[in-house]
Design a protein around this motif. Structure first.
Motif, PDB file in Angstrom:
ATOM      1  N   UNK A 147      27.877  30.847  33.151  1.00 66.13           N
ATOM      2  CA  UNK A 147      27.682  29.961  34.312  1.00 66.13           C
ATOM      3  C   UNK A 147      27.738  28.491  33.952  1.00 66.13           C
ATOM      4  N   UNK A 148      27.586  28.175  32.681  1.00 63.97           N
ATOM      5  CA  UNK A 148      27.647  26.781  32.244  1.00 63.97           C
ATOM      6  C   UNK A 148      29.034  26.394  31.738  1.00 63.97           C
ATOM      7  N   UNK A 149      30.000  27.305  31.869  1.00 62.16           N
ATOM      8  CA  UNK A 149      31.362  26.996  31.487  1.00 62.16           C
ATOM      9  C   UNK A 149      31.665  27.170  30.011  1.00 62.16           C
ATOM     10  N   UNK A 150      30.870  27.972  29.323  1.00 60.01           N
ATOM     11  CA  UNK A 150      31.144  28.265  27.924  1.00 60.01           C
ATOM     12  C   UNK A 150      31.797  29.639  27.803  1.00 60.01           C
ATOM     13  N   UNK A 151      32.782  29.737  26.935  1.00 59.33           N
ATOM     14  CA  UNK A 151      33.559  30.966  26.819  1.00 59.33           C
ATOM     15  C   UNK A 151      32.705  32.132  26.346  1.00 59.33           C
ATOM     16  N   UNK A 152      32.873  33.260  27.026  1.00 61.20           N
ATOM     17  CA  UNK A 152      32.281  34.516  26.574  1.00 61.20           C
ATOM     18  C   UNK A 152      33.292  35.311  25.765  1.00 61.20           C
ATOM     19  N   UNK A 153      34.554  35.279  26.218  1.00 57.97           N
ATOM     20  CA  UNK A 153      35.602  36.006  25.495  1.00 57.97           C
ATOM     21  C   UNK A 153      36.977  35.577  25.984  1.00 57.97           C
ATOM     22  N   UNK A 154      37.939  35.653  25.067  1.00 57.77           N
ATOM     23  CA  UNK A 154      39.349  35.454  25.373  1.00 57.77           C
ATOM     24  C   UNK A 154      40.070  36.763  25.064  1.00 57.77           C
ATOM     25  N   UNK A 155      41.051  37.120  25.894  1.00 54.17           N
ATOM     26  CA  UNK A 155      41.767  38.367  25.638  1.00 54.17           C
ATOM     27  C   UNK A 155      43.162  38.347  26.241  1.00 54.17           C
ATOM     28  N   UNK A 156      44.039  39.143  25.623  1.00 56.20           N
ATOM     29  CA  UNK A 156      45.358  39.376  26.209  1.00 56.20           C
ATOM     30  C   UNK A 156      45.286  40.471  27.270  1.00 56.20           C
ATOM     31  N   UNK A 157      44.213  41.220  27.255  1.00 55.63           N
ATOM     32  CA  UNK A 157      43.999  42.256  28.267  1.00 55.63           C
ATOM     33  C   UNK A 157      43.486  41.624  29.555  1.00 55.63           C
ATOM     34  N   UNK A 158      43.621  42.320  30.678  1.00 53.67           N
ATOM     35  CA  UNK A 158      43.087  41.778  31.931  1.00 53.67           C
ATOM     36  C   UNK A 158      41.557  41.822  31.930  1.00 53.67           C
ATOM     37  N   UNK A 159      40.945  40.655  31.890  1.00 55.91           N
ATOM     38  CA  UNK A 159      39.487  40.567  31.985  1.00 55.91           C
ATOM     39  C   UNK A 159      39.133  39.567  33.075  1.00 55.91           C
ATOM     40  N   UNK A 160      38.134  39.858  33.903  1.00 53.97           N
ATOM     41  CA  UNK A 160      37.358  41.098  33.951  1.00 53.97           C
ATOM     42  C   UNK A 160      38.225  42.280  34.400  1.00 53.97           C
ATOM     43  N   UNK A 161      37.848  43.487  33.993  1.00 63.25           N
ATOM     44  CA  UNK A 161      38.651  44.662  34.293  1.00 63.25           C
ATOM     45  C   UNK A 161      38.726  44.905  35.803  1.00 63.25           C
ATOM     46  N   UNK A 162      39.946  45.068  36.354  1.00 63.01           N
ATOM     47  CA  UNK A 162      40.117  45.265  37.805  1.00 63.01           C
ATOM     48  C   UNK A 162      39.890  46.726  38.217  1.00 63.01           C
ATOM     49  N   UNK A 163      38.669  47.163  38.185  1.00 63.24           N
ATOM     50  CA  UNK A 163      38.342  48.572  38.444  1.00 63.24           C
ATOM     51  C   UNK A 163      38.844  49.055  39.797  1.00 63.24           C
ATOM     52  N   UNK A 164      38.720  48.196  40.815  1.00 66.72           N
ATOM     53  CA  UNK A 164      39.152  48.578  42.163  1.00 66.72           C
ATOM     54  C   UNK A 164      40.481  47.934  42.531  1.00 66.72           C
ATOM     55  N   UNK A 165      41.195  47.421  41.528  1.00 67.50           N
ATOM     56  CA  UNK A 165      42.473  46.768  41.794  1.00 67.50           C
ATOM     57  C   UNK A 165      42.343  45.252  41.789  1.00 67.50           C
ATOM     58  N   UNK A 166      43.448  44.576  41.500  1.00 66.75           N
ATOM     59  CA  UNK A 166      43.451  43.120  41.363  1.00 66.75           C
ATOM     60  C   UNK A 166      42.952  42.424  42.632  1.00 66.75           C
ATOM     61  N   UNK A 167      43.403  42.885  43.786  1.00 66.04           N
ATOM     62  CA  UNK A 167      43.037  42.224  45.049  1.00 66.04           C
ATOM     63  C   UNK A 167      41.563  42.384  45.388  1.00 66.04           C
ATOM     64  N   UNK A 168      40.888  43.323  44.727  1.00 65.26           N
ATOM     65  CA  UNK A 168      39.472  43.584  45.034  1.00 65.26           C
ATOM     66  C   UNK A 168      38.524  43.039  43.972  1.00 65.26           C
ATOM     67  N   UNK A 169      39.052  42.223  43.048  1.00 58.11           N
ATOM     68  CA  UNK A 169      38.205  41.666  41.998  1.00 58.11           C
ATOM     69  C   UNK A 169      37.077  40.834  42.590  1.00 58.11           C
ATOM     70  N   UNK A 170      35.866  41.098  42.138  1.00 52.66           N
ATOM     71  CA  UNK A 170      34.714  40.336  42.611  1.00 52.66           C
ATOM     72  C   UNK A 170      34.574  39.007  41.862  1.00 52.66           C
ATOM     73  N   UNK A 171      35.109  38.954  40.650  1.00 48.88           N
ATOM     74  CA  UNK A 171      35.055  37.736  39.846  1.00 48.88           C
ATOM     75  C   UNK A 171      36.446  37.116  39.767  1.00 48.88           C
TER      76      UNK A 171
END
Length: 246
Positions: A147-171
């Motif tokens: 929440x303070x704008x500091x990196x938690x992780x960088x990845x080549x994978x889609x993060x956060x994981x789109x469990x319900x699909x890209x259009x339904x991402x909560x974040x």
């Protein structure tokens, strides 16, 4: 505080040979990047760090600053570390040489936190991802922050994981833009940080810092860029810049 911006430019790119000298609307790519960098208001000096005389001579021919570095470096960061040893600037900017569409305000946005917080060792920038194909593209690095704008992780994978699909991402998904700002003292010690298994797995150097408990401030910017990794990327950049110049 003095801010030195270095552009690592390696001639022998695996995907795109002679990439720094690739023509973009009448000028080599390295000049396009250089000209954008020197427009940044917070930058004191700009210099290209290269291991190839052809790139060195090209920079000199358009009136830019350049220095020769060792050809044995494994990464652009290692090249920047060598360059940083030759300046007394307290803040070092590493601007990738394949970012011809980077804007001066994006560079300044990355630098500003370092000037405002003496405790920060490293900062970078990100922009929002709107398209699913970008989100799923492993060549586009994604980042999640606290929440303070500091990196938690960088990845080549889609993060956060789109469990319900890209259009339904909560974040909101964010793309990391490869521009780094370092406190000089920290950068000179960067290569001594323990090798990172995450860095090796993702092929992302910044994970060495995260795994070493270094906080990375990530600033949100509204603009995007096109990193030139392939011939297709180069054509896209030519089209974009061509439309801006016409």
């Amino acid at each position: 505080m003095k801010v030195a911006l270095f552009i690592p430019a390696r001639y022998g790119s695996i995907r795109l040979k002679a990439k720094p000298l690739a023509d973009i609307c009448g000028k080599p790519m390295v000049e396009r990047v250089y000209r954008q960098a020197e427009k940044a208001g917070l930058v004191s000096e700009v210099c290209v760090a290269t291991d190839d005389e052809r790139v060195f001579n090209a920079v000199k021919s358009f009136g830019g600053n350049a220095l020769m570095t060792s050809p044995s470096h494994n990464s652009g960061t290692d090249r920047i570390i060598e360059a940083a040893e030759k300046t007394d600037a307290g803040i070092i900017v590493n601007l990738q040489g394949d970012e011809p569409l980077i804007s001066p305000d994006m560079i300044d946005a990355a630098i500003a936190p370092m000037l405002n917080d003496a405790g920060l060792l490293m900062s970078t920038i990100m922009t929002r991802i709107f398209r699913e194909d970008e989100f799923l593209n492993p060549n586009i690095v994604k980042v999640v922050t606290d929440r303070d704008g500091f990196a938690l992780y960088f990845s080549r994978s889609p993060i956060p994981y789109p469990r319900a699909g890209f259009s339904s991402l909560k974040a909101t998904p964010f793309k990391h833009i490869g521009l780094y700002v370092y406190r000089r003292e920290f950068l000179l010690k960067y290569s001594t940080l323990p090798a990172s298994s995450l860095e090796a797995a993702e092929s992302l150097e910044q994970l060495r810092a995260l795994e070493g408990n270094i906080r990375i401030k990530v600033v949100l910017v509204s603009r995007d860029t096109i990193s030139v990794d392939t011939a297709e990327d180069l054509e896209r950049v030519r089209e974009v810049l061509g439309s801006q110049l016409n």
